[in-house]
Scaffold this active site. Structure first.
Site, PDB file in Angstrom:
ATOM      1  CE  LYS A 222     -29.178 -17.266  47.378  1.00  0.00           C
ATOM      2  NZ  LYS A 222     -28.584 -16.079  46.724  1.00  0.00           N
ATOM      3  CG  ASN A 223     -31.653 -17.176  43.566  1.00  0.00           C
ATOM      4  OD1 ASN A 223     -30.903 -16.579  44.330  1.00  0.00           O
ATOM      5  ND2 ASN A 223     -31.239 -18.175  42.794  1.00  0.00           N
TER       6      ASN A 223
ATOM      7  CB  CYS B 218     -20.682 -15.798  44.159  1.00  0.00           C
ATOM      8  SG  CYS B 218     -21.372 -16.727  45.524  1.00  0.00           S
TER       9      CYS B 218
ATOM     10  NE  ARG C 299     -22.392 -12.409  39.525  1.00  0.00           N
ATOM     11  CZ  ARG C 299     -22.837 -12.954  40.649  1.00  0.00           C
ATOM     12  NH1 ARG C 299     -24.005 -13.571  40.660  1.00  0.00           N
ATOM     13  NH2 ARG C 299     -22.146 -12.885  41.769  1.00  0.00           N
TER      14      ARG C 299
ATOM     15  CG  ASP D 233     -27.718 -20.476  40.777  1.00  0.00           C
ATOM     16  OD1 ASP D 233     -26.597 -20.075  40.422  1.00  0.00           O
ATOM     17  OD2 ASP D 233     -28.584 -19.724  41.268  1.00  0.00           O
TER      18      ASP D 233
ATOM     19  NE  ARG E  56     -24.117 -15.157  49.471  1.00  0.00           N
ATOM     20  CZ  ARG E  56     -24.083 -15.398  48.162  1.00  0.00           C
ATOM     21  NH1 ARG E  56     -23.197 -16.249  47.666  1.00  0.00           N
ATOM     22  NH2 ARG E  56     -24.925 -14.812  47.351  1.00  0.00           N
TER      23      ARG E  56
END
Length: 432
Positions: free
Chosen positions: A22-23, A124, A129, A314, A407
């Protein structure tokens, strides 16, 4: 709202296919905005974040086609993206609030069109951030940026200009955004203290296939020589190292044996070392990892998150779950985000022994058993930590707010069922 119910106590054995990352996929999708030709991405994961990003690009005028595909005999998806001409240069709040990574459209649209408006992002709730590192770098490249009514409004006369940029933090998002912007800038852009995550290297490979000139990949110093135009390309998304690490912990906690097909060991060096130090056997194969804890006596280990190649933030929640049932005491230290222990109160409800010190560290003392309880997911990775606890807890655990899981974990219940877990998804209306 969907829930996941898990009856714990089953050993997990078998094979799990690791999906595309995903990232990596999210910035790759946005890189397609840099050209008027077709960009094709294979090994794409089917996740709510991908759907949200696709919806945003369609709103901007991108034509998207999807095809069924297979990678190593496993069903996956291929997407093609073509933005012949953007019909909008605005990323609206209703799209961006669903997914923080929407900010990846900022660099590509500004570089190609000279103007972009992006709502300040959501995502999230794991700590502040800020976007300042992105915006400061673009200003150094000649952009005029204002914040108006909750939107970032960026303009440039002509082309962005190459610049020497030093990041005060090795930000993955800013590295991707500025690297994409720099590919169409005039002159040479140098990024110092760039993030080194594998997902950044994956993005660089696609950009180079599109005609970009980038050197220093995999180091903290990137050099991008701007070109006037990029063309289409095809690219395979790398395997998701966070998904692989999550299922590796599932094998360890259930004293099972799982082969993680498509996992790449070289992206998981730090987590693999901790697993081995815990007493788990990890065999690295050409196209898979075998995690074998069938004979393991789990021993607690200290975990400290850090920028790549350090231990990934993560995977912090998942490894904390592992330490809950390992012998002895472990120190888990979070150095990346200041609000990433929100899963701790939920784990305590299941019988964990965890003491949080400030916002940065927690002492985890191993317990002999966990007990099932209804728990609430607070963010994407914390959600998986609750699933892990449920896999070993006595009784039936109910995980609420599983939209967080959707997600970042493709076909989670199916993958776990296939290796022996007693897990099912239910809708609130279906509960007995």
């Amino acid at each position: 709202m969907d829930k996941i119910k898990i009856n714990g106590g089953r050993q997990l054995n078998g094979k799990i296919f690791i999906s595309g990352a995903k990232n990596a996929a999210l910035p790759l999708i946005c890189a397609s905005l840099l050209t008027d030709e077709t960009v094709t991405l294979t090994n794409m994961p089917m996740l709510s974040d991908i759907k949200a990003m696709n919806a945003l690009l369609e709103q901007l005028g991108t034509q998207i086609d999807v095809f069924d595909d297979f990678v190593d005999g496993h069903e996956t998806k291929t997407y093609s993206y073509r933005t012949k001409e953007a019909t909008s240069l605005v990323a609206p709040y209703d799209y961006v609030r669903k997914m923080r990574a929407s900010y990846y459209v900022l660099g590509p649209l500004l570089a190609r069109y000279g103007h972009v408006e992006v709502s300040l992002p959501g995502g999230c709730a794991i700590g502040a951030r800020p976007m300042d590192i992105h915006l400061s770098a673009l200003e150094q490249m000649g952009a005029k940026i204002e914040i108006k009514n909750g939107y970032i409004v960026a303009d440039i006369q002509g082309r962005l200009q190459g610049a020497n940029i030093i990041f005060h933090t090795a930000s993955v998002g800013a590295t991707c955004n500025i690297m994409m912007a720099a590919t169409l800038a005039e002159g040479i852009t140098k990024i110092e203290n760039a993030a080194k995550e594998p997902e950044i290297g994956d993005l660089a490979e696609l950009l180079i296939a599109m005609g970009a000139k980038i050197s220093g990949i995999g180091t903290s110093n990137l050099v991008i020589e701007g070109v006037k135009k990029l063309h289409g390309a095809a690219h395979k998304v790398i395997a998701d190292r966070i998904e692989a690490g999550s299922y590796a912990v599932a094998a360890a906690m259930t004293h099972g044996r799982i082969e993680l097909i498509n996992a790449q060991a070289d992206t998981l060096a730090s987590p693999i070392k901790i697993l081995r130090d815990c007493g788990v056997k990890v065999e690295e194969k050409e196209n898979s990892l075998v995690v074998d804890a069938t004979q393991a006596h789990l021993v607690g280990q200290d975990v400290m998150t850090d920028y790549y190649p350090g231990f990934p933030t993560d995977l912090q929640a998942q490894f904390m779950a592992l330490m809950m049932i390992a012998e002895g005491a472990s120190m888990v230290t979070e150095t990346i985000w200041e609000n990433r222990f929100m899963h701790v109160p939920e784990l305590l409800r299941m019988g964990a022994n965890i003491n949080v010190h400030g916002h940065a560290s927690a002492i985890v003392r191993g317990v002999k058993k966990l007990s099932a309880a209804p728990v609430m997911a607070t963010d994407l990775r914390a959600s998986f930590a609750l699933v892990l606890a449920g896999l070993v807890a006595e009784g039936e655990t109910t995980v609420n707010r599983v939209y967080h899981l959707d997600r970042g974990y493709e076909h989670l219940e199916e993958k776990l069922k296939a290796v022996g877990a007693d897990i099912r998804r239910v809708k609130e209306d279906d509960e007995e």
